[in-house]
Design an enzyme around this catalytic site. Structure first.
Site, PDB file in Angstrom:
ATOM      1  N   ASP A  22       0.824  -1.203   0.000  1.00 52.57           N
ATOM      2  CA  ASP A  22       0.000   0.000   0.000  1.00 52.57           C
ATOM      3  C   ASP A  22       0.864   1.261   0.000  1.00 52.57           C
ATOM      4  O   ASP A  22       1.986   1.251   0.496  1.00 52.57           O
ATOM      5  CB  ASP A  22      -0.893  -0.034   1.260  1.00 52.57           C
ATOM      6  CG  ASP A  22      -2.067   0.914   1.151  1.00 52.57           C
ATOM      7  OD1 ASP A  22      -2.325   1.434   0.044  1.00 52.57           O
ATOM      8  OD2 ASP A  22      -2.733   1.150   2.170  1.00 52.57           O
ATOM      9  N   HIS A  39       2.950   3.547  -8.842  1.00 51.14           N
ATOM     10  CA  HIS A  39       2.831   2.128  -9.191  1.00 51.14           C
ATOM     11  C   HIS A  39       4.102   1.648  -9.908  1.00 51.14           C
ATOM     12  O   HIS A  39       4.563   0.537  -9.692  1.00 51.14           O
ATOM     13  CB  HIS A  39       1.600   1.889 -10.073  1.00 51.14           C
ATOM     14  CG  HIS A  39       0.298   2.209  -9.381  1.00 51.14           C
ATOM     15  ND1 HIS A  39       0.036   1.813  -8.100  1.00 51.14           N
ATOM     16  CD2 HIS A  39      -0.801   2.890  -9.799  1.00 51.14           C
ATOM     17  CE1 HIS A  39      -1.182   2.240  -7.745  1.00 51.14           C
ATOM     18  NE2 HIS A  39      -1.695   2.895  -8.756  1.00 51.14           N
ATOM     19  N   LEU A 133      11.604 -20.254  -4.361  1.00 54.24           N
ATOM     20  CA  LEU A 133      10.458 -19.469  -3.890  1.00 54.24           C
ATOM     21  C   LEU A 133       9.256 -19.615  -4.832  1.00 54.24           C
ATOM     22  O   LEU A 133       9.413 -19.586  -6.055  1.00 54.24           O
ATOM     23  CB  LEU A 133      10.877 -17.988  -3.839  1.00 54.24           C
ATOM     24  CG  LEU A 133       9.772 -16.973  -3.531  1.00 54.24           C
ATOM     25  CD1 LEU A 133       9.370 -17.049  -2.070  1.00 54.24           C
ATOM     26  CD2 LEU A 133      10.232 -15.552  -3.860  1.00 54.24           C
TER      27      LEU A 133
HETATM   28  C1  FPP Z   1      -1.800   0.219  -3.408  1.00 55.78           C
HETATM   29  O1  FPP Z   1      -1.363   1.547  -3.431  1.00 55.78           O
HETATM   30  C2  FPP Z   1      -1.260  -0.534  -4.521  1.00 55.78           C
HETATM   31  C3  FPP Z   1      -1.994  -1.102  -5.522  1.00 55.78           C
HETATM   32  C4  FPP Z   1      -3.455  -1.016  -5.595  1.00 55.78           C
HETATM   33  C5  FPP Z   1      -1.376  -1.831  -6.630  1.00 55.78           C
HETATM   34  C6  FPP Z   1      -0.113  -2.566  -6.348  1.00 55.78           C
HETATM   35  C7  FPP Z   1       0.667  -2.600  -7.595  1.00 55.78           C
HETATM   36  C8  FPP Z   1       2.003  -2.538  -7.696  1.00 55.78           C
HETATM   37  C9  FPP Z   1       2.898  -2.549  -6.533  1.00 55.78           C
HETATM   38  C10 FPP Z   1       2.695  -2.439  -9.018  1.00 55.78           C
HETATM   39  C11 FPP Z   1       2.471  -3.512  -9.998  1.00 55.78           C
HETATM   40  C12 FPP Z   1       2.476  -4.878  -9.449  1.00 55.78           C
HETATM   41  C13 FPP Z   1       3.293  -5.877  -9.841  1.00 55.78           C
HETATM   42  C14 FPP Z   1       3.132  -7.241  -9.271  1.00 55.78           C
HETATM   43  C15 FPP Z   1       4.369  -5.666 -10.793  1.00 55.78           C
HETATM   44  P1  FPP Z   1      -2.456   2.707  -3.541  1.00 55.78           P
HETATM   45  O2  FPP Z   1      -2.563   3.084  -4.963  1.00 55.78           O
HETATM   46  O3  FPP Z   1      -3.725   2.261  -2.907  1.00 55.78           O
HETATM   47  O4  FPP Z   1      -1.786   3.828  -2.691  1.00 55.78           O
HETATM   48  P2  FPP Z   1      -2.516   4.966  -1.834  1.00 55.78           P
HETATM   49  O5  FPP Z   1      -3.278   4.251  -0.745  1.00 55.78           O
HETATM   50  O6  FPP Z   1      -1.380   5.774  -1.313  1.00 55.78           O
HETATM   51  O7  FPP Z   1      -3.400   5.719  -2.776  1.00 55.78           O
END
Ligand code: FPP
Length: 242
Positions: A22, A39, A133
């Site tokens: 997150d 992201h 893994l």
């Molecule tokens: C949460 O941050 C994150 C996500 C909803 C997406 C996770 C995706 C990645 C880490 C990148 C791509 C994944 C892979 C496996 C390559 P948020 O957007 O909710 O953050 P915020 O709460 O600060 O708005």
């Protein structure tokens, strides 16, 4: 990892680590950048943490990459996430194979756009012989929907006469979840300081130790991962006993 770094690791290493990644959006906002930049950096953290987990001797790593609720985000953000995911899946095959990492996925995978499903299956197949893994991506994943699907599948077996309701116990139930091939997580890591499960592995994390850090996911790298391992090693797990 060289010998000195190995000696930095605690003696007790979790078999299965689950991570709620997150804080990508906040990371970008703090820098005046578009959310998608968060992201992109988050995908770099994924690369680093997969490597660290393998080197530490973790057997299963489940990453909450996209929830069933995430489809409600703006269309442009969803499509950037899908493209990032497909690119990661394509570009990482060689690295995953070099590091003996086997890729798997859980969730409502048929909800994903065709180009992602195709790349996902290709990458899963290309890494299927690896024995180190197991990296499990949770995609279009929701804990409640997973439980409902398990109930539906159990009911079908009962209706077909293959299962006696009296036989339904925790083991039978677990065997109907997406995670039937994996042990329950020992450690859940959540970045960005929120104290919530967010519909992630609701059944499976009944006894999981939780490590929350205020660090945002794009900044979560090796040192933070080692801190989480150290935190886990100092926990006493009693599973309800004294
Ligand atoms: C949460 O941050 C994150 C996500 C909803 C997406 C996770 C995706 C990645 C880490 C990148 C791509 C994944 C892979 C496996 C390559 P948020 O957007 O909710 O953050 P915020 O709460 O600060 O708005």
């Amino acid at each position: 990892m060289d010998e000195t770094e190995k000696s930095d690791l605690p003696e007790v290493i979790p078999t299965h680590i689950a991570i709620i990644m997150d804080g990508n959006g906040r990371w970008a906002k703090q820098r005046g950048l578009p959310r998608v930049e968060g992201h992109r950096q988050g995908a770099e953290s994924v690369r680093e943490i997969v490597r660290c987990a393998g080197e530490a001797g973790v057997s299963f790593l489940t990453l909450y990459a996209f929830s069933v609720e995430n489809w409600k985000r703006p269309k442009a953000e969803v499509s950037t996430l899908m493209r990032l995911l497909a690119r990661f899946l394509r570009d990482e095959i060689a690295e995953l194979n070099d590091n003996n990492v086997r890729l798997q996925a859980i969730g409502r995978l048929t909800d994903l756009p065709d180009f992602v499903q195709k790349q996902l299956h290709e990458s899963i197949l290309a890494t299927s012989r690896n024995t180190g893994l197991t990296l499990i991506l949770a995609l279009s994943y929701g804990g409640r929907v997973e439980i409902i699907e398990a109930v539906q599948s159990i009911i079908r077996e009962v209706q077909l006469g293959h299962l006696d309701p009296a036989q339904i116990d925790e083991r039978v139930f677990s065997a109907h979840l997406y995670t039937r091939y994996y042990p329950d997580p020992d450690l859940l890591i959540r970045t960005s300081g929120e104290l919530r499960l967010s519909n992630f592995l609701l059944w499976q994390q009944s006894y999981t130790e939780i490590h929350v850090t205020r660090t945002l996911w794009p900044d979560f790298r090796k040192r933070e991962f080692q801190a989480a391992l150290n935190d886990y090693a100092n926990r006493e797990r009693r599973y309800g006993a004294v």
